[in-house]
Motif scaffolding. Structure first.
Motif, short mmCIF file in Angstrom:
data_model
loop_
_atom_site.label_atom_id
_atom_site.label_comp_id
_atom_site.label_asym_id
_atom_site.label_seq_id
_atom_site.Cartn_x
_atom_site.Cartn_y
_atom_site.Cartn_z
N TYR A 1 0.82 -1.19 0.00
CA TYR A 1 0.00 0.00 0.00
C TYR A 1 0.86 1.25 0.00
O TYR A 1 1.81 1.36 0.78
N SER B 1 0.53 5.79 -0.60
CA SER B 1 -0.41 6.91 -0.67
C SER B 1 0.34 8.22 -0.84
O SER B 1 1.51 8.33 -0.43
N TYR C 1 -0.25 12.36 0.11
CA TYR C 1 -1.02 13.36 0.83
C TYR C 1 -0.42 14.74 0.56
O TYR C 1 0.76 14.87 0.28
N LEU D 1 -5.73 13.35 1.44
CA LEU D 1 -5.32 12.25 0.57
C LEU D 1 -5.53 12.62 -0.89
O LEU D 1 -6.63 13.03 -1.29
N TYR E 1 -4.01 6.97 -3.98
CA TYR E 1 -3.44 5.85 -3.26
C TYR E 1 -3.39 4.62 -4.15
O TYR E 1 -4.01 4.58 -5.22
N SER E 2 -2.62 3.63 -3.70
CA SER E 2 -2.44 2.40 -4.47
C SER E 2 -2.38 1.21 -3.52
O SER E 2 -1.71 1.27 -2.49
N VAL E 3 -3.07 0.14 -3.88
CA VAL E 3 -3.06 -1.06 -3.04
C VAL E 3 -2.15 -2.13 -3.63
O VAL E 3 -2.11 -3.26 -3.12
N SER F 1 2.39 1.25 3.62
CA SER F 1 2.00 0.36 4.73
C SER F 1 1.89 -1.07 4.23
O SER F 1 1.82 -1.33 3.03
#
Lengths: 111, 115
Positions: B31, B33, B35, B45, B48-50, B94
């Motif tokens: 994960y 992101s 900001y 935010l 983002y990317s998973v 994360s």
């Protein structure tokens, strides 16, 4: 995403215990409560996380009542270096990548 | 481990210019992101990317593009800089685990000034 409400600012003195309370009335069953600390010109830093009751680590304690609609970050015997902005976040673990930050609580510690 | 690194640390742009903010992490986090933080404000935010190849919009995506071709890198592109994009940009990463492993690690930030 559960919305959080916390005081805009707090002042305290060195050596005191500081408690910052966060309200999250719409917290969902899968949500965790996480606190971050941010010093000027730095990115936020993880402090503590909990789901229910009490969590303690070397930096702080987190108190969560049974209804989980609020939480309290407790900083024991603060020092000047604890002056920072503290963010309370509520989100389920699966959405960690898109956690929404509020405005936080600006904590000022005086000698 | 270097953790999350961001380059440049500071950048000045003229209105209309484009640029890419770089973000890299060496913790094998899935994960990531982006900001932005305006003076005296909290973080908002952007994108983002998973995982590699997967991105999505956050609260304030307009004017920014992202891509995720590798696990390690997550660049943020400003298409045509505007003074309203003057801000400090933070990248975070994360784990994709469960519960207590989902804390985010933040980079040192990039200060952007658009004239």
């Amino acid at each position: 995403l559960a919305k959080t409400t916390q005081p805009i600012s707090m002042d305290s003195y060195e050596g005191q215990e500081v408690n910052i309370t966060c309200s999250h009335n719409n917290i969902a069953t899968n949500d965790y409560i996480t606190w971050y600390q941010q010093f000027p010109s730095q990115g936020p830093r993880f402090i503590i996380q909990g789901y229910k009751t009490k969590v303690t680590n070397e930096v702080a304690s987190l108190f969560i009542p049974a209804d989980r609609k609020s939480s309290t970050l407790s900083l024991p015997r603060v020092s000047l270096s604890d002056t920072a902005v503290y963010y309370c976040l509520v989100d389920r673990y699966s959405s960690a990548s898109k956690i929404i930050f509020g405005s936080g609580t600006r904590l000022s510690i005086r000698p | 481990n270097a953790g999350v690194t961001q380059t440049p640390k500071f950048q000045v742009l003229k209105t209309g210019q484009s640029m890419t903010l770089q973000c890299a992490q060496d913790m094998n986090h899935e994960y990531m992101s982006w900001y932005r933080q305006d003076p005296g404000m909290g973080l908002r935010l952007i994108h983002y990317s998973v995982g590699a190849g997967i991105t999505d919009q956050g609260e304030v995506p307009n004017g920014y593009n992202v891509s995720r071709s590798t696990t390690e890198d997550f660049p943020l592109r400003l298409l045509s800089a505007a003074p309203s994009q003057t801000s400090v940009y933070f990248c975070a990463s994360s784990y994709s685990g469960t519960g207590e492993e989902e804390t985010q690690y933040f980079g040192p930030g990039t200060r952007l000034l658009v004239l």
